[in-house]
Each structure stands twice: as structure tokens, then as C-alpha cells.
Design an enzyme around this catalytic site. Structure first.
Site, PDB file in Angstrom:
ATOM      1  N   ASP A  13     -10.391   3.678  12.375  1.00  0.00           N
ATOM      2  CA  ASP A  13      -9.516   4.682  11.289  1.00  0.00           C
ATOM      3  C   ASP A  13      -9.091   6.120  12.086  1.00  0.00           C
ATOM      4  O   ASP A  13      -9.328   7.148  11.545  1.00  0.00           O
ATOM      5  CB  ASP A  13     -10.275   5.003  10.108  1.00  0.00           C
ATOM      6  N   LYS A  16      -4.649   5.318  14.927  1.00  0.00           N
ATOM      7  CA  LYS A  16      -4.124   4.559  16.159  1.00  0.00           C
ATOM      8  C   LYS A  16      -2.601   4.137  15.543  1.00  0.00           C
ATOM      9  O   LYS A  16      -1.884   4.039  16.181  1.00  0.00           O
ATOM     10  CB  LYS A  16      -4.888   3.498  16.453  1.00  0.00           C
ATOM     11  N   GLY A  40      -6.627  -1.727   8.891  1.00  0.00           N
ATOM     12  CA  GLY A  40      -5.596  -1.252   8.274  1.00  0.00           C
ATOM     13  C   GLY A  40      -5.249   0.370   8.947  1.00  0.00           C
ATOM     14  O   GLY A  40      -6.093   1.064   9.064  1.00  0.00           O
ATOM     15  N   HIS A  41      -4.088   0.111   9.134  1.00  0.00           N
ATOM     16  CA  HIS A  41      -3.301   1.427   9.716  1.00  0.00           C
ATOM     17  C   HIS A  41      -2.503   2.223   8.619  1.00  0.00           C
ATOM     18  O   HIS A  41      -1.697   1.109   7.674  1.00  0.00           O
ATOM     19  CB  HIS A  41      -2.019   1.143  10.784  1.00  0.00           C
ATOM     20  N   GLN A 223      -9.778  -1.589  14.831  1.00  0.00           N
ATOM     21  CA  GLN A 223     -11.137  -0.975  14.409  1.00  0.00           C
ATOM     22  C   GLN A 223     -11.386  -0.112  15.809  1.00  0.00           C
ATOM     23  O   GLN A 223     -10.583   0.406  16.455  1.00  0.00           O
ATOM     24  CB  GLN A 223     -11.987  -2.081  14.452  1.00  0.00           C
TER      25      GLN A 223
HETATM   26  P1  GDP Z   1      -6.025   3.582  12.231  1.00  0.00           P
HETATM   27  O1  GDP Z   1      -6.255   2.394  11.475  1.00  0.00           O
HETATM   28  O2  GDP Z   1      -6.730   4.105  13.281  1.00  0.00           O
HETATM   29  O3  GDP Z   1      -4.577   3.780  12.325  1.00  0.00           O
HETATM   30  O4  GDP Z   1      -6.231   4.999  10.983  1.00  0.00           O
HETATM   31  P2  GDP Z   1      -5.843   4.885   9.609  1.00  0.00           P
HETATM   32  O5  GDP Z   1      -4.387   4.525   9.204  1.00  0.00           O
HETATM   33  O6  GDP Z   1      -6.795   4.124   8.834  1.00  0.00           O
HETATM   34  O7  GDP Z   1      -6.102   6.608   9.122  1.00  0.00           O
HETATM   35  C1  GDP Z   1      -5.189   7.406   9.694  1.00  0.00           C
HETATM   36  C2  GDP Z   1      -4.621   8.223   8.686  1.00  0.00           C
HETATM   37  O8  GDP Z   1      -4.612   9.618   9.203  1.00  0.00           O
HETATM   38  C3  GDP Z   1      -3.358   7.822   8.278  1.00  0.00           C
HETATM   39  O9  GDP Z   1      -3.171   8.202   6.956  1.00  0.00           O
HETATM   40  C4  GDP Z   1      -2.537   8.637   9.160  1.00  0.00           C
HETATM   41  O10 GDP Z   1      -1.013   8.930   8.706  1.00  0.00           O
HETATM   42  C5  GDP Z   1      -3.133  10.162   9.436  1.00  0.00           C
HETATM   43  N1  GDP Z   1      -3.020  10.583  10.464  1.00  0.00           N
HETATM   44  C6  GDP Z   1      -2.924  10.250  11.699  1.00  0.00           C
HETATM   45  N2  GDP Z   1      -2.805  11.267  12.710  1.00  0.00           N
HETATM   46  C7  GDP Z   1      -3.133  12.308  11.732  1.00  0.00           C
HETATM   47  C8  GDP Z   1      -3.363  13.762  12.156  1.00  0.00           C
HETATM   48  O11 GDP Z   1      -3.299  14.126  13.394  1.00  0.00           O
HETATM   49  N3  GDP Z   1      -3.514  14.535  11.183  1.00  0.00           N
HETATM   50  C9  GDP Z   1      -3.487  14.196   9.864  1.00  0.00           C
HETATM   51  N4  GDP Z   1      -3.764  15.204   9.072  1.00  0.00           N
HETATM   52  N5  GDP Z   1      -3.292  13.129   9.372  1.00  0.00           N
HETATM   53  C10 GDP Z   1      -3.091  11.951  10.506  1.00  0.00           C
END
Ligand code: GDP
Length: 427
Positions: A13, A16, A40-41, A223
Site C-alpha cells: 500500500d 505503487k 489492490g492499487h 504488496q
Molecule cells: P499501492 O497498492 O501500493 O498502489 O497502494 P494503494 O493504492 O493501496 O494506496 C495508495 C493510495 O494513496 C491511493 O489511494 C493513491 O491514490 C494514494 N496516493 C499515492 N501517492 C500519494 C501521495 O503522494 N499523496 C497522497 N495524499 N495520496 C497518494
């Protein structure tokens, strides 16, 4: 630099999805190499807001070929649903392909995942109950069924008959559950086979061909390193290799072909599910971060545990992956805090540790040793150049570079593509 891996450096999370969506603009190919629909992204871009579980975040760029590699386990229902959701928002899936060697999630995997987790009682791992663990167990146990098997119907029926006999023995004798019916699963999966057929390819060859043409390939991790089955906080881990090495075996790519490995870190740390987390904040600061940052899982909606940046596990992650640079996300979230702590070492049984112990029992007893830096308490989400960040924010990032022994390449200050400080071009 033609081949760059983007790897989760913490407990997943890390953001990515946003980073891959952003970098994919310059890539020809984006490839997922591990995990399943438990990952999940969330991607927010000009096409809309999307919750992605299986399909690479490069899908929003029309010219980019997206591949789900052999290291991923695929739930056909989730895959097809995701395709429909994308199509309904006018996102084309014409350039999406799935490895013929990728393993499938079968109905008994879902059932066994739930039954096994339930039987663990208070020792539950916190699985997402999407059948991922049991599917990887079958892969290693040589009982798996792969996407390519669906295209050979007679052989598939024989294989399913053999596997299902064993699964039904476990379901009925161990868990006193109802047995599953061979014909029902066979028909359902033959139908899936027809729907999946246009996507199934020898994707390792496609990656090879892209490299021969000197195309830019982005490897999309799922992950995070601390959930890796070998180097994560075992047994509170996922069932697969989430690290750089998994990118090679999960695609059929030689490690010699990698030109860069970028570790993605959140500016603080979060974790979902059970297992030790030395810098967890169980106080109002943790609550403040969780609420302000909407820290809830994209797949399960579970609230995430929040804590200070842990440079002990961070340095470990950088070492075992060989990060050539790191990407820092969500720096904007820290703007609300008057001061910010970084864990630089652990105290355990009177000793100072600078690398995390392999035992979760030991890790749970580790007391974080903190360094405190001043916060900046000003909105940074519109800043696009490193030198324009407040001095305190620059100091924070520079201190992380020292502690991780790795240079920063990208800083993310918001969820949108443009809310990014590109310190060094990666692709
Ligand atoms: P992933 O699985 O690593 O892609 O992470 P998730 O999708 O679970 O969580 C990332 C969340 O953070 C998403 O809702 C993105 O839109 C948001 N996000 C990503 N980079 C940033 C950032 O620099 N600042 C903020 N506030 N939100 C971000």
C-alpha cells in the site's frame, strides 16, 4: 534505462499504483509479476478513479502493452470483472495479456482460505480470503491449474478430477464441509477459458521481444518486501516473493536485464492485518494520520495500522532488494504534524539492533529508538521541484536518503499524476 522494477518497500500500500501509472507514460510495456487479487492499487488519473487488483496500472496508456506474468495467481471472475469495469470507463484492454503459466484460483482455494483462517482462531494471519495462499500452496505442491490448461479441455478435465478428489477429501474430512462437484467447476472454468483465451500468451517471449526492440519495460510490484514469504515478517506474510528476485522468476526475465530497482516507501508506515510493527502509533497521532490519509485497504476496506517511518526495516528492504533509488510517497500527509519521528534503530534485550530480527517474537519485543525532526506544517501538494520544498521537508527526505543508504528519485505529494517531484528521471 530500459527495464525498471518498482518494488513495494514496506508492508504494501505504498502507492505503487500511482507511480506505475505515472511512469507508464514513458514505457512500452508494464508487467505484473506476483501476487493476486489480494493486492489492490488505487489509481486516480484523468480517466477516473480505479481500484485495480490484477490488471497492471499501465493499462490507462493506449500505447502500453500490459502483461500479467507467470508469477501472478489469477481469479478469472475478478479478472473479467476488472476488464468490464475498465471498458465501462472507456479504458481499452486490447493490449492486455496473461501468461499461459499463471496459476488459477479455483473455487476450493477460496473455500479453504476461509476455513483455514477460521481454524487459526486468535493466531489468524489476516489473509484477504481471496484464495491466494491456497493457490500458491498448490503451485508449489504441484497441484495447480494454469491458465494455459483451460485451452486443453480433455487434459484439464483429467487434471481437475485428480486435484478435486484430494480437495474434497480435505473439505469433507478435515472441515466437515460439502464436497465440490467436478462437472460444475469444469463447465464454469471451460467458460472462463473461452473468455480468457484472447488474453493468454507466452508472455515471457513477449517481454524478450520487447527487450530486443530496446523498448522500455516497467515491472510492477505488488504488496511489499515486509510481506515477502522469505524476508517478510513470517508467518504474517503473503505466499509469494514480492521482492526484486520475484520480478525475474515471475516473468521469465534474467536479473542481468534489470537496469534499475526503485523501492517505494510511504513517508510514514502502515500495515494491514496481524503481525508485529515496531513503530505502530496506538495514540491520537496514529489516529490523526489514519483519518487524514484515509488509510483503508483498497481490496478489503480494512483500516490500516499507522506508524512512524521505520528506517530499520527500510534499510533492510533496500539491502535485500538492491534498490538503486527510492520513491517517497505521501509526503504531503506529514504536513499536518508539528514534528516527525524516524526510527533509526531498535532496542532489544539491552542491545541496539540496526537490522530487524527474523523472528516475529523478537521483533514484537523491539523498542524503536527515534530521532525527532521538525515538521513543516504547510501545504506542499502544489510543489513540483525539490528545491521548492520547505527546508524541514528537504531535511526529512535527505535524512531518509542517509538512513536508507540510497538516493531518492521521485517524491509524491498527492494522488494525482502531476503531484510529483521528479528528482531523477527513471525511464
Ligand atoms: P499501492 O497498492 O501500493 O498502489 O497502494 P494503494 O493504492 O493501496 O494506496 C495508495 C493510495 O494513496 C491511493 O489511494 C493513491 O491514490 C494514494 N496516493 C499515492 N501517492 C500519494 C501521495 O503522494 N499523496 C497522497 N495524499 N495520496 C497518494
Amino acid at each position: 534505462m530500459p527495464v525498471i522494477a518498482v518494488i513495494g518497500a514496506q508492508w504494501g500500500d505504498e502507492g505503487k499504483g500511482k507511480i506505475v501509472d505515472l511512469l507508464a507514460e514513458k514505457a512500452h510495456m508494464v508487467v505484473r509479476f506476483s501476487g493476486g487479487s489480494n493486492a489492490g492499487h488505487t489509481v486516480v488519473n484523468p480517466c477516473g478513479e480505479f481500484k485495480m487488483h490484477l490488471i497492471p496500472a499501465g493499462i490507462f496508456h493506449r500505447e502500453v502493452t500490459c502483461i500479467i506474468g507467470n508469477g501472478v495467481v489469477i481469479d478469472p471472475a475478478v479478472f473479467l470483472e476488472e476488464i468490464e469495469a475498465l471498458k465501462s470507463q472507456d479504458v481499452s484492454v486490447d493490449r492486455l495479456f496473461v501468461s499461459d503459466r499463471a496459476h488459477l484460483i479455483m473455487p476450493y482455494h477460496l473455500q479453504l482460505d476461509a476455513l483455514e483462517e477460521e481454524s487459526r482462531g486468535s493466531g489468524a494471519i489476516g489473509t484477504t480470503k481471496r484464495g491466494i495462499g491456497p493457490a500458491y500452496m498448490d503451485k508449489v505442491g504441484r497441484l495447480g491449474i494454469r491458465t494455459g490448461d483451460l485451452l486443453e479441455r480433455d487434459a484439464f478435465l483429467e487434471r481437475l478430477r485428480l486435484v478435486l478428489e484430494q480437495k474434497n477429501r480435505i473439505l469433507t474430512r478435515v472441515y466437515q464441509a460439502q464436497p465440490l462437484v467436478l462437472e460444475e467447476i469444469y463447465e464454469k472454468y471451460c467458460h472462463y477459458g473461452e473468455l480468457l483465451a484472447p488474453f493468454i500468451r507466452e508472455t515471457d517471449l513477449m517481454v524478450e521481444e520487447a527487450l530486443e526492440r530496446k523498448q522500455k519495460v516497467l515491472l510492477e510490484g505488488a504488496q511489499g518486501t515486509l510481506l515477502d514469504v522469505d524476508f517478510g515478517t513470517y508467518p504474517y506474510v503473503t505466499s509469494t516473493t514480492t521482492m526484486t528476485g520475484g520480478a525475474c522468476s515471475g516473468l521469465g526475465l534474467s536479473p542481468l536485464k534489470l537496469d534499475g530497482i526503485a523501492g517505494v516507501f510511504k513517508a510514514y508506515i502502515t500495515r494491514v492485518g496481524g503481525g508485529p510493527m515496531p513503530t505502530e502509533l496506538l495514540d491520537e497521532t496514529g489516529e490523526l494520520i489514519r483519518e487524514h490519509a484515509h488509510e483503508r485497504g483498497a481490496t478489503t476496506g480494512r483500516p490500516r495500522r499507522c506508524g512512524w517511518f521505520d528506517a530499520v526495516v527500510g534499510r533492510f528492504s533496500a539491502r535485500v532488494n538492491g534498490f538503486s533509488s527510492f520513491i517517497l510517497t505521501r509526503l504531503d500527509i506529514l504536513s499536518i504534524l508539528p514534528s516527525i519521528k524516524i526510527c533509526t534503530a531498535y532496542r532489544h534485550d539491552g542491545k541496539t539492533l540496526t537490522s530487524p530480527p527474523s523472528s516475529v517474537a523478537m521483533l514484537a519485543r523491539c523498542e524503536p529508538l527515534y530521532e525527532e525532526l521538525p515538521g513543516w506544517q504547510t501545504d506542499i501538494s502544489d510543489i513540483r521541484r525539490f528545491e521548492d520544498l520547505p527546508g524541514e521537508a528537504r531535511t526529512y527526505v535527505e535524512r531518509l536518503e542517509e538512513l536508507l543508504n540510497c538516493p531518492v528519485s521521485i517524491i509524491s505529494v498527492g494522488e494525482r499524476r502531476e503531484q510529483t517531484i521528479m528528482v531523477k528521471e527513471l525511464l
